[in-house]
Motif scaffolding. Structure first.
Motif: not given
Length: 291
Positions: A123-124, A128, A132, A135, A138-139, A198
């Motif tokens: 993500f970093t 990012q 949206k 994240w 990533a979640f 992603t």
């Protein structure tokens, strides 16, 4: 230190008594079976849990390094944590120091090292930039990792050890970390590549909770004799990896990730049903294995 005149022995300092009481009250009490009888054992085994703690530290270091923008170090830390995670279970089995506490501690450490850390690193680094969707991806990876570990824990001992059901979380973490390690030096601005990364993170998470089986390599006998050419092959493998570690490790784990769906597709094309992975053994909470 003074002598107690009534018992003619040294008095125990109050601080020592307080420490002993604290150690006794906070000690881990675990019920285990020894010689066919249930016994309550105090304390934990130090050696395997030292390796688990080292793996946990490496996973936490990956998070810190990613936040500081040092993505190469973060990716390498994930791979180091993966090696340490594999060592702690083998050490526990070799020294006969398996325990339920060790299994739970190992699982919690894996959640950070192979769930949170790869998601934060990805993500970093690039997710990012996707907004949206980044994240959320990533979640999703973190949630799937937690579900994977929970399912693995309840199925220990009740499935065929030759196979993993779903992609093991260390391999999923290696895929994500390998992509970061290889590609972060490129000044990638194409939005399509960001969407591709992603998708990689989402697919890695989805494969962890899938029913696709992966070979576990647990049937390999490390104690038995092997042909001399096997040692030569291992040496050659180390040489090839050392030429370009990031690229070779990414190719290695990408191949493993693809192997599960590929074998499932081949079985479907041949019309062969998937084998029953269930066994009649009871789950063993103290079995520490790569998951």
């Amino acid at each position: 230190m003074t002598l107690d005149p009534q018992q003619n022995r040294p008095e125990t300092p109050a601080a020592s008594n307080e420490f002993a009481d604290f150690a006794r009250e906070t000690d881990v009490v675990e019920e285990t079976v020894e010689n066919g009888k249930k016994v309550r054992r105090r304390g934990i085994y130090l050696l395997p849990n030292l390796f688990t703690t080292s793996a946990l530290f490496s996973g936490f270091f990956a998070v810190v390094a990613a936040i500081n923008g040092n993505f190469s170090a973060a990716a390498i830390a994930v791979f180091v944590s993966m090696v340490l995670d594999g060592v702690d279970g083998r050490v526990a089995r070799m020294t006969n120091t398996q325990s339920a506490f060790g299994a739970e501690y190992d699982s919690l450490a894996d959640m950070l090292s192979f769930g949170v850390a790869p998601a934060v690193v990805a993500f970093t680094w690039i997710l990012q930039d996707v907004g949206k969707f980044g994240w959320i991806a990533a979640f999703l990876y973190v949630a799937c990792s937690a579900l994977r570990l929970a399912r693995f824990n309840v199925q220990i001992g009740s499935t065929d050890k030759k196979w993993f059901i779903g992609l093991p979380s260390p391999s999923a973490a290696a895929l994500v970390a390998g992509c970061v390690w290889v590609f972060h030096n490129f000044d990638i601005e194409a939005y399509a590549f960001k969407l591709l990364m992603t998708l990689v993170v989402v697919c890695a998470g989805a494969l962890m909770v899938s029913n696709i089986r992966y070979y576990s390599f647990k049937e390999i006998d490390l104690k038995g004799p092997v042909p001399f050419v096997a040692l030569l092959a291992i040496v050659l493998g180390f040489v090839v990896i050392s030429l370009e570690p990031s690229v070779m490790l990414l190719l290695l784990f990408a191949g493993y990730v693809v192997s599960g769906p590929a074998m499932a597709a081949m079985r479907k094309m041949k019309g062969k049903p998937a084998p029953d992975l269930q066994t009649d053994t009871e789950p063993a909470a103290s079995d520490r294995s790569a998951d």
